[in-house]
Write a protein that holds these residues in place. Structure first.
Motif, mmCIF file in Angstrom:
data_model
loop_
_atom_site.group_PDB
_atom_site.id
_atom_site.type_symbol
_atom_site.label_atom_id
_atom_site.label_comp_id
_atom_site.label_asym_id
_atom_site.label_seq_id
_atom_site.Cartn_x
_atom_site.Cartn_y
_atom_site.Cartn_z
ATOM 1 N N SER A 159 0.827 -1.213 0.000
ATOM 2 C CA SER A 159 0.000 0.000 0.000
ATOM 3 C C SER A 159 0.858 1.258 0.000
ATOM 4 O O SER A 159 0.544 2.241 -0.686
ATOM 5 C CB SER A 159 -0.928 -0.001 1.219
ATOM 6 N N ILE A 160 1.947 1.258 0.770
ATOM 7 C CA ILE A 160 2.823 2.433 0.819
ATOM 8 C C ILE A 160 3.505 2.644 -0.527
ATOM 9 O O ILE A 160 3.595 3.776 -1.032
ATOM 10 C CB ILE A 160 3.859 2.277 1.953
ATOM 11 N N ILE A 161 3.972 1.565 -1.123
ATOM 12 C CA ILE A 161 4.613 1.677 -2.438
ATOM 13 C C ILE A 161 3.612 2.209 -3.471
ATOM 14 O O ILE A 161 3.939 3.066 -4.294
ATOM 15 C CB ILE A 161 5.192 0.315 -2.865
ATOM 16 N N LYS A 162 2.369 1.726 -3.383
ATOM 17 C CA LYS A 162 1.327 2.182 -4.309
ATOM 18 C C LYS A 162 1.017 3.662 -4.088
ATOM 19 O O LYS A 162 0.845 4.429 -5.047
ATOM 20 C CB LYS A 162 0.061 1.342 -4.114
ATOM 21 N N ALA A 163 0.961 4.094 -2.822
ATOM 22 C CA ALA A 163 0.682 5.500 -2.507
ATOM 23 C C ALA A 163 1.803 6.394 -3.026
ATOM 24 O O ALA A 163 1.555 7.502 -3.535
ATOM 25 C CB ALA A 163 0.506 5.683 -1.006
ATOM 26 N N ARG A 164 3.017 5.927 -2.920
ATOM 27 C CA ARG A 164 4.148 6.691 -3.433
ATOM 28 C C ARG A 164 4.043 6.864 -4.951
ATOM 29 O O ARG A 164 4.275 7.938 -5.498
ATOM 30 C CB ARG A 164 5.451 5.995 -3.049
ATOM 31 N N GLU A 165 3.650 5.775 -5.626
ATOM 32 C CA GLU A 165 3.570 5.809 -7.085
ATOM 33 C C GLU A 165 2.403 6.670 -7.564
ATOM 34 O O GLU A 165 2.553 7.446 -8.515
ATOM 35 C CB GLU A 165 3.413 4.382 -7.631
ATOM 36 N N GLU A 166 1.242 6.549 -6.917
ATOM 37 C CA GLU A 166 0.037 7.208 -7.423
ATOM 38 C C GLU A 166 -0.138 8.627 -6.906
ATOM 39 O O GLU A 166 -0.699 9.479 -7.610
ATOM 40 C CB GLU A 166 -1.194 6.369 -7.061
#
Length: 530
Positions: free
Chosen positions: A468-475
């Motif tokens: 989720s953190i990696i996704k938040a960073r990307e999006e």
């Protein structure tokens, strides 16, 4: 003989069946390890055995086989039967239905049980460390003082004997709690994630303390932990709870392997980092003054740069100054000296300058999850989430956004919908922790500071949080600063790590190198210092 017996124990909270037909037998002097995902029922079982309010079984029995004095109600483990009580009467073996016995006997049993709860420090904040431990003894004798010092030595807290409890770090408070609970000389020791928020080496020392101070003394213990090594080190047998049911029971090696086989690997994605600073900390100090200890250098000349879109971490032993640094970065604590600047758009904001023209301009764009987080106890989950962003949009939009962010912290869509109208006390400790994290993420801050985000999370939820953190960073192009003792989490998610000790930065660089520096050298340094 059996000390504790659980027979067809069931427990529901509203429409959720939290424990289902639990049957267990625990021998005196043995250690039972409890594994399971967050919300599986581990903490409920621990609280039920302690006799905590609101945890009475709906069905079934919890039986304690005890050596009991019929005159003064002294309670001891069953092996003490036929011994002479201090009042002169012999202890008699009795089989007690814990939740259905007389109130005075119920209270007598509870007094002989020690418990360590997740993230609950329960200390006298204005008293010193030694006074906190002394209050757990029945008398204030010289012998009690010697015993208290021995316990603080076991928990590696002798260097903080005269320090006021409120000035301790979270990890140090946890060690004082452990000393207090051992001081009670309990017949049953309950430990619910006792080292979830500690650094690896401090946790290892605490595990050794539990081994030497509880298990090897023949005391009965139940322990929940997300660390497989803890189960193997301390437990004689392990149960695996899932959705309130025991799905496996057996030796630690077998059950731990079965559980860990269900843990997925995090998705590590390549990310191109650009040296575009968003946080710049220069020679920051935070010094406190204590009558007992003089000048306390919590943070002592720290320099740190965090780039936009970076997932950065600060690691180090308990008391290194990590949390104090994060609070200064957010404007919650003023530094003694130094500069803290945060970039908002093209403007650099001085976080030491108070007021709406100073740090007030940037604080709405910073989200901080405290190690000692809290939720509004009289508001439901959805109210906790939507009130945190002052939502003035249609209720249906708030529901959609709440479910989305709950999924981001590891809940399934179906379970997220079910829990929206629950209150915090209807959730497990791990579930409350994830809701508190969702409360931060729902604001979509540009900078997210997480203080021990995985302390109460099982391995499966930790992987979900990583993704989720990696996704938040990307999006969302969010920048993360993570304070953590969970080295596996740091290795899985972080681009860069910084090692602190004694209020100073020792080194910064690749997480693999920094974690190696911490795990290889810090234990010896801690032992030398204490």
């Amino acid at each position: 003989m059996n000390f504790i017996e659980l027979k067809n124990v069931c427990k529901s909270f509203q429409d959720h069946l939290a424990l289902q037909n639990i049957n267990l037998e625990l021998e005196e002097g043995s250690v039972l390890g409890i594994l399971g995902k967050s919300g599986s029922g581990k903490s409920i079982l621990i609280n039920m055995l302690r006799g905590m309010k609101d945890y009475r079984p709906d069905e079934g029995q919890i039986i304690y086989n005890l050596a009991l004095c019929p005159d003064c109600l002294r309670v001891e483990p069953p092996s003490r039967k036929d011994e002479k009580c201090s009042c002169g009467t012999r202890l008699e073996l009795q089989r007690v239905d814990f939740w259905n016995c007389h109130r005075s006997l119920f209270a007598a049993i509870r007094r002989r049980i020690s418990i360590m709860l997740q993230r609950t420090f329960a200390l006298y904040e204005d008293d010193t460390v030694i006074d906190n431990v002394l209050k757990a003894f029945p008398d204030d004798s010289a012998e009690s003082t010697y015993q208290a010092l021995e316990l603080l030595e076991m928990t590696h807290m002798t260097h903080r004997v005269t320090q006021i409890a409120r000035d301790l770090s979270g990890g140090e408070k946890q060690r004082v709690v452990l000393a207090r609970q051992m001081a009670k000389n309990p017949m049953l020791f309950l430990a619910d994630e006792p080292t979830g928020t500690l650094d690896p080496k401090t946790a290892e020392l605490i595990h050794e303390t539990l081994l030497n101070g509880v298990k090897n003394k023949g005391q009965t213990m139940l322990i929940t932990s997300h660390w497989p090594e803890v189960m193997k080190l301390l437990s004689d047998q392990v149960i695996w709870l899932d959705n309130g049911k025991i799905i496996q029971k057996g030796d630690p090696e077998t059950v731990v392997k079965s559980f860990m086989d269900t843990v997925p690997l995090p998705e590590k994605k390549d990310h191109t980092l650009v040296a575009n600073p968003i946080i710049n900390i220069e020679n920051v100090k935070k010094h406190y003054y204590s009558i007992e200890r003089g000048v306390i250098k919590a943070v002592d000349g720290v320099n740190l740069v965090v780039n936009e879109g970076e997932i950065s971490s600060i690691v180090g032993l308990s008391g290194a100054g990590k949390t104090t640094l994060s609070r200064m970065l957010c404007g919650l604590t003023d530094p003694s000296s130094g500069k803290i600047n945060v970039r908002l758009g093209e403007n650099w904001i001085d976080m030491t300058q108070k007021g709406p023209q100073g740090r007030g301009r940037v604080t709405p764009y910073i989200g901080l999850l405290h190690q000692e987080y809290s939720l509004y106890p009289h508001k439901t989950v959805i109210e906790n989430l939507t009130d945190s962003i002052s939502l003035e949009l249609p209720a249906e939009f708030g529901k959609v956004k709440a479910i989305f962010v709950l999924q981001a912290v590891g809940f399934t869509e179906n379970y997220a919908q079910l829990m929206l109208h629950k209150y915090p006390d209807e959730l497990s400790s791990g579930e409350r922790h994830r809701v508190a994290l969702a409360q931060i993420l729902i604001k979509e801050p540009k900078i997210v500071i997480l203080d021990e985000p995985t302390g109460t999370m099982d391995p499966i939820t930790r992987v979900q949080l990583t993704d989720s953190i990696i996704k938040a960073r990307e999006e969302l192009n969010q920048t993360f600063l993570i304070i953590s003792h969970d080295m596996d989490f740091v290795l899985d998610i972080c681009d860069v790590a910084t090692l602190m000790r004694g209020g100073k930065v020792l080194s910064s660089g690749a997480p693999t190198k920094i974690v190696a520096d911490l795990t290889q050298g810090e234990k010896e340094k801690m032992l030398k210092n204490t």
